[in-house]
Design a protein around this motif. Structure first.
Motif, PDB file in Angstrom:
ATOM      1  N   ASP A 109       0.945  -1.248  -0.220  1.00 56.87           N
ATOM      2  CA  ASP A 109       0.043   0.136  -0.142  1.00 56.87           C
ATOM      3  C   ASP A 109       1.000   1.121   0.025  1.00 56.87           C
ATOM      4  OD1 ASP A 109      -2.091  -1.529   0.245  1.00 56.87           O
ATOM      5  OD2 ASP A 109      -2.393  -1.519   2.276  1.00 56.87           O
ATOM      6  N   ILE A 110       0.627   2.176  -0.909  1.00 57.09           N
ATOM      7  CA  ILE A 110       1.446   3.320  -1.039  1.00 57.09           C
ATOM      8  C   ILE A 110       0.537   4.619  -0.406  1.00 57.09           C
ATOM      9  CG2 ILE A 110       0.526   4.187  -3.154  1.00 57.09           C
ATOM     10  CD1 ILE A 110       3.448   4.924  -3.875  1.00 57.09           C
ATOM     11  N   ILE A 111      -0.678   4.421  -0.199  1.00 56.84           N
ATOM     12  CA  ILE A 111      -1.417   5.505   0.610  1.00 56.84           C
ATOM     13  C   ILE A 111      -2.448   4.569   1.454  1.00 56.84           C
ATOM     14  CG2 ILE A 111      -3.062   7.499   0.325  1.00 56.84           C
ATOM     15  CD1 ILE A 111      -2.563   7.781  -2.574  1.00 56.84           C
ATOM     16  N   VAL A 112      -2.173   4.956   2.630  1.00 56.13           N
ATOM     17  CA  VAL A 112      -3.147   4.501   3.776  1.00 56.13           C
ATOM     18  C   VAL A 112      -3.807   5.666   4.498  1.00 56.13           C
ATOM     19  CG1 VAL A 112      -3.100   3.150   5.695  1.00 56.13           C
ATOM     20  CG2 VAL A 112      -1.497   2.523   4.016  1.00 56.13           C
ATOM     21  N   CYS A 113      -5.238   5.767   4.550  1.00 57.49           N
ATOM     22  CA  CYS A 113      -5.956   6.323   5.313  1.00 57.49           C
ATOM     23  C   CYS A 113      -6.657   5.694   6.381  1.00 57.49           C
ATOM     24  CB  CYS A 113      -6.920   7.262   4.494  1.00 57.49           C
ATOM     25  SG  CYS A 113      -6.401   8.139   3.279  1.00 57.49           S
ATOM     26  N   ASN A 114      -6.343   5.910   7.461  1.00 56.55           N
ATOM     27  CA  ASN A 114      -6.919   5.089   8.794  1.00 56.55           C
ATOM     28  C   ASN A 114      -8.024   5.833   9.621  1.00 56.55           C
ATOM     29  OD1 ASN A 114      -7.630   3.088  10.131  1.00 56.55           O
ATOM     30  ND2 ASN A 114      -5.457   3.115  11.389  1.00 56.55           N
ATOM     31  N   ALA A 115      -9.378   5.828   9.625  1.00 53.79           N
ATOM     32  CA  ALA A 115     -10.213   6.402  10.467  1.00 53.79           C
ATOM     33  C   ALA A 115     -10.030   8.011  10.452  1.00 53.79           C
ATOM     34  CB  ALA A 115      -9.894   6.072  11.547  1.00 53.79           C
ATOM     35  N   VAL A 116      -9.966   8.492   9.133  1.00 53.88           N
ATOM     36  CA  VAL A 116      -9.908   9.843   8.986  1.00 53.88           C
ATOM     37  C   VAL A 116     -10.884  10.673   9.014  1.00 53.88           C
ATOM     38  CG1 VAL A 116      -9.065  11.737   7.274  1.00 53.88           C
ATOM     39  CG2 VAL A 116      -8.011   9.710   7.277  1.00 53.88           C
ATOM     40  N   ASN A 117     -10.993  11.793  10.133  1.00 50.07           N
ATOM     41  CA  ASN A 117     -12.183  12.634  10.193  1.00 50.07           C
ATOM     42  C   ASN A 117     -11.854  13.923   9.889  1.00 50.07           C
ATOM     43  OD1 ASN A 117     -14.687  11.235  11.454  1.00 50.07           O
ATOM     44  ND2 ASN A 117     -12.887  10.250  12.615  1.00 50.07           N
ATOM     45  N   LYS A 118     -12.864  14.824   9.432  1.00 49.61           N
ATOM     46  CA  LYS A 118     -12.495  16.251   9.189  1.00 49.61           C
ATOM     47  C   LYS A 118     -13.855  17.098   9.187  1.00 49.61           C
ATOM     48  CE  LYS A 118     -10.871  19.603   5.963  1.00 49.61           C
ATOM     49  NZ  LYS A 118     -10.282  20.440   7.295  1.00 49.61           N
TER      50      LYS A 118
END
Lengths: 250, 419
Positions: A9-18
Motif C-alpha cells: 500500500d502506498i496511500i493508507v488512510c485510517n479512520a480519517v475525520n474532518k
C-alpha cells in the motif's frame, strides 16, 4: 488493469475525520491504495470525495485519524508535508496554471526550484512531457492562449515534471467543454497504462469502468462501497450506490 | 430568410452573410456630432453652455499667460533646478544627471516598451532646455545629458546587457548619487571620511533635484517595506500580524504633515547617544518612506487577496514553499494586479514631497516660497505668486503625467484587466 504487479500500500488512510466548522465532511474514512493501482472515487457533490484527496497532500488538514503516504506519516511536521508533496502530483478541476508564466515555465518552475534541477535538464524534461501529452508546439504560449483541454494537459505535465509516485486528480474534466474531455481522459489512460498510482475523483463513468482497478463510492462523508468496476457497476451492494448509479446512468 | 420564424426547421442557405455597413446617419462627422453633442434638446443646451464657458476660460487664461510676469521664474532658474547648491560645485549634480540619463538610455534601449516613450519625452525636455538660453554651462550640461541618453539607448539596443546588471546599476546609482552630491563620504561615527571635493551640507540641496531625490528614494525604500507589511498583515504569527496591522492603521490615521513634524522633532530620540542628529533631508525621507509604506501595504494586500486560492494550492501541491512561492507565483501576480493603484500611490508620494517645504526643505515648493519673498519682486503689482506656483505646478505635472503614462503602458503590456 490486469497484469499490473499490485504490491504494498502506498496511500493508507485510517479512520480519517474532518470537519468544516460544525460540518462533518469526512466520517471515519479508511482507504488503502496499492502501488500502481488506479482508484476512482465517485459520489454525489458534497460527499467529501474532493476533500478526501485534498487531505492526502495537505491542502486540507484532517483533524483525527492517520494518513501515511509512501511510508511517511502526514503530521504537522513541515518536513513530512514537504516530502509527501514532492511524491504526489495534483491536477485540479480549474487547472490552476500560473497565468503569468509560459507553458514551459509552468512545467519547469518546480523541478528547478524544488528538485534543484538544472534549467536545461528541466526544459528537456518539460518538452518530453509535453510530447507525452501531445502539445509540444504550445511550449512558448501562455495558459490564457490555450483551450481548456490543452490547459489541463499542461497541468498534468506540470505535475508529472516533479516525478511523483502518486497522481491525485480532482475532477480533472468537470470544467471542460464536452469535446475536450476525451483528449484529457486519453492522457490519463496512458498514464494509468504506464503504471502510475492514481487516485481520481471524477464523474466520468466510462473512465471508471475502463481504467480503474477499484471504484470507491462516497456519500455524505462516508465510504459506502468499494469494488472492482465489474462488480461495482453490474452488482452494486448498497442501496445508496444503486440509487446513485440509477440517477447518473439513466 | 424571414420564413425562419414560421417554419420549424430552417437552414441558412446564404451562409456566410456578407459584411454590411451601418446607416450613413450614424457615421462620419455629422453622425458623431449628432450622437455625442446634440442628441436631444437637453444635451444640445448643455453643449452650447459648455462652449460658452470654455470660451471665457480659454481666452482669459491665454490673455493672462501672455501678460504674466515670468521674470522671477527665469531669474531663479538655478534655484528651481538645484536649490542653493554651491555654484562652483555644480559639476557634481551634473555628473549625477549624466549618470541617470545614461542609465535611462540603456534601460530604454534594453527593455523597450513604455521606457522608450519616456526616454523620448525626457530627450525632448533635455533638448528644449539645451536650446533655451539658460547660460552656456547649463546648456552644455543639458546637451551632454541628451547625448548620453542617446548613446545609452543605442548601446542598450545593440548590446545584450543582463537585466540583473541593469537593475543592480540603478540600485548602486543611489548611493553613488549621495556620494557625488556630498562630495565624498562623511561617516565619522564609523571612522570613514573621504572626499574629492569640499563637503556640501545636505541643507543646500534643493529645487527639482531635491524633489527627485525625495521621490525616488522614498519610492525605492517604501516599496519593499510596503510589501513586507502587506505580507506581515497576512502572517499567521500573531506578533508580526498585529504589529503590521497596528503600524498600517496608525500611520494611515495620521496626516503626513504631522509625521513630518514628528520626524523633525523625534527622530534624534531614537538614535544611539552621541550620534549626529540626522540632516533634515534624512528626517523627511524617513517620514515619507514610513508614511508611503503603510498605504502601499494596503494596495499590495488588495493584490494578494485578489489572487485565486487555486494559485496558492497549485504552488503548494508542487512543493513550492516560502520564498519560492512568493517570488515566482504570488508576488508577480499580486503586484501586477495593483500596478495602477501603486503608481497612483507613487504619484501621490511625488506630490507629497512638496510638504517638505513646511519643515524647511528647499525642494520645488520651498524654492517657490523663497522666490516669492525675494525683495526684487515686492514692487510687482499683485505679487508674483501666481506665476511662480503655476510654473511649479507645471513641473510637477510633467513628471506626474510621465509616471501615469508609463503606468498605462505597463498595464497594457502586462495585460492587466484583460483577463
Amino acid at each position: 488493469m490486469a497484469g499490473h504487479a499490485l504490491t504494498d500500500d502506498i496511500i493508507v488512510c485510517n479512520a480519517v475525520n474532518k470537519w468544516f466548522g460544525e460540518f462533518h465532511v469526512l466520517k471515519n474514512v479508511s482507504l488503502a491504495v496499492k502501488r500502481q493501482e488506479v482508484v476512482v472515487v465517485i459520489g454525489p457533490s458534497g460527499s467529501g470525495k474532493s476533500t478526501l484527496i485534498r487531505t492526502i497532500n495537505r491542502l486540507e488538514e484532517h483533524q483525527s485519524g492517520e494518513i501515511t503516504v509512501d511510508g511517511i506519516p502526514l503530521t504537522r511536521d513541515v518536513r513530512n508535508i514537504e516530502s509527501i508533496r514532492m511524491e504526489t502530483g495534483m491536477v485540479f478541476q480549474q487547472f490552476n496554471l500560473f497565468p503569468h508564466l509560459t507553458v514551459l515555465q509552468n512545467i519547469t518552475l518546480a523541478p528547478i526550484h524544488v528538485r534543484k534541477m538544472k534549467k536545461k535538464d528541466a526544459e528537456a524534461l518539460a518538452m518530453e512531457l509535453l510530447e507525452r501529452v501531445k502539445i509540444p508546439e504550445q511550449a512558448a504560449k501562455y495558459p490564457g492562449q490555450l483551450s481548456g483541454g490543452q490547459q489541463q494537459r499542461v497541468a498534468i505535465a506540470r505535475a508529472l515534471a516533479m516525478r511523483p509516485k502518486i497522481m491525485l486528480f480532482d475532477e480533472p474534466t468537470s470544467a471542460l467543454d464536452p469535446e475536450m474531455i476525451r483528449e484529457v481522459l486519453e492522457v490519463m489512460e496512458d498514464l494509468a497504462e504506464s503504471g502510475m498510482t492514481m487516485l481520481v475523483v471524477t464523474h466520468e463513468m466510462g473512465f471508471a469502468r475502463g481504467v480503474a482497478d477499484r471504484v470507491v463510492f462516497m456519500d455524505s462523508g462516508e465510504i459506502v462501497e468499494i469494488g472492482t468496476p465489474d462488480t461495482f457497476f453490474s452488482a452494486p451492494q448498497h442501496d445508496r450506490t444503486k440509487l446513485f448509479l440509477e440517477q447518473i446512468l439513466k | 430568410m424571414s420564413s425562419q420564424t414560421t417554419s420549424s426547421t430552417w437552414v441558412n442557405t446564404n451562409h456566410p452573410t456578407p459584411a454590411g455597413r451601418p446607416p450613413a446617419s450614424q457615421v462620419g462627422v455629422v453622425g458623431w456630432l449628432r450622437t455625442n453633442l446634440f442628441n436631444g434638446f437637453f444635451n444640445s443646451i448643455l453643449t452650447i453652455i459648455t462652449l460658452i464657458v470654455a470660451y471665457f476660460v480659454v481666452t482669459g487664461a491665454v490673455r493672462w499667460l501672455f501678460n504674466a510676469y515670468w521674470a522671477p521664474v527665469w531669474a531663479n532658474r538655478k534655484l528651481f533646478a538645484v536649490g542653493p547648491y554651491p555654484v562652483d560645485q555644480l559639476w557634481q549634480p551634473a555628473l549625477v544627471l549624466f549618470m541617470v540619463t545614461l542609465l535611462f538610455g540603456l534601460s530604454a534601449g534594453r527593455w523597450g516598451s513604455f521606457l522608450r516613450s519616456l526616454a523620448i519625452g525626457l530627450g525632448a525636455l533635455l533638448g528644449v532646455l539645451a536650446l533655451l538660453p539658460l547660460g552656456t554651462q547649463a546648456q552644455l550640461v543639458m546637451a551632454v545629458a541628451l547625448g548620453l541618453l542617446i548613446v545609452g539607448f543605442v548601446i542598450g539596443l545593440r548590446v545584450a546587457i543582463g537585466s540583473r546588471w541593469l537593475v543592480l546599476a540603478w540600485l548602486i546609482s543611489m548611493p553613488v548619487t549621495a556620494v557625488l552630491l556630498k562630495g565624498g563620504i562623511d561617516l565619522q561615527r564609523i571612522g570613514i571620511t573621504w572626499s574629492f571635493a569640499p563637503f556640501v551640507n545636505p541643507g543646500l540641496y534643493g529645487g527639482l533635484m531635491l524633489t527627485m531625490i525625495l521621490a525616488v528614494v522614498g519610492i525605492t525604500l517604501s516599496f519593499p517595506l510596503g510589501v513586507l507589511l502587506a505580507l506581515g498583515r497576512r502572517s499567521k504569527l500573531p506578533v508580526i500580524h498585529y504589529f503590521s496591522i497596528t503600524y498600517i492603521e496608525v500611520i494611515r490615521g495620521v496626516p503626513l504633515i504631522t509625521i513630518l513634524f514628528l520626524a523633525m522633532a523625534m527622530l534624534p530620540l531614537f538614535l544611539p547617544k552621541g550620534w549626529d542628529s540626522p540632516s533634515g533631508l534624512v528626517r523627511v525621507l524617513t517620514a515619507i518612506t514610513l508614511f508611503s509604506a503603510a498605504y502601499l501595504a494596503e494596495n499590495v494586500r488588495g493584490g494578494l487577496q485578489a489572487l485565486p486560492k487555486g494559485q496558492y494550492e497549485a504552488a503548494d501541491a508542487l512543493g513550492l514553499r516560502g520564498w519560492h512561492k512568493l517570488r515566482f507565483i504570488i508576488l508577480p501576480q499580486a503586484l501586477t494586479k495593483v500596478i495602477p493603484a501603486m503608481v497612483g500611490q507613487f504619484i501621490g508620494l511625488f506630490k507629497d514631497t512638496s510638504l517638505a517645504a513646511l519643515v524647511g526643505l528647499l525642494e520645488l515648493v520651498g524654492v517657490a516660497r523663497a522666490v516669492i519673498q525675494q525683495p526684487e519682486w515686492l514692487g510687482v503689482p499683485g505679487g508674483v505668486a501666481k506665476e511662480v506656483y503655476i510654473f511649479v505646478a507645471f513641473v510637477f505635472f510633467i513628471f506626474s503625467f510621465g509616471m501615469s503614462f508609463a503606468s498605462r503602458k505597463l498595464e497594457t503590456r502586462l495585460g492587466v484587466g484583460k483577463r
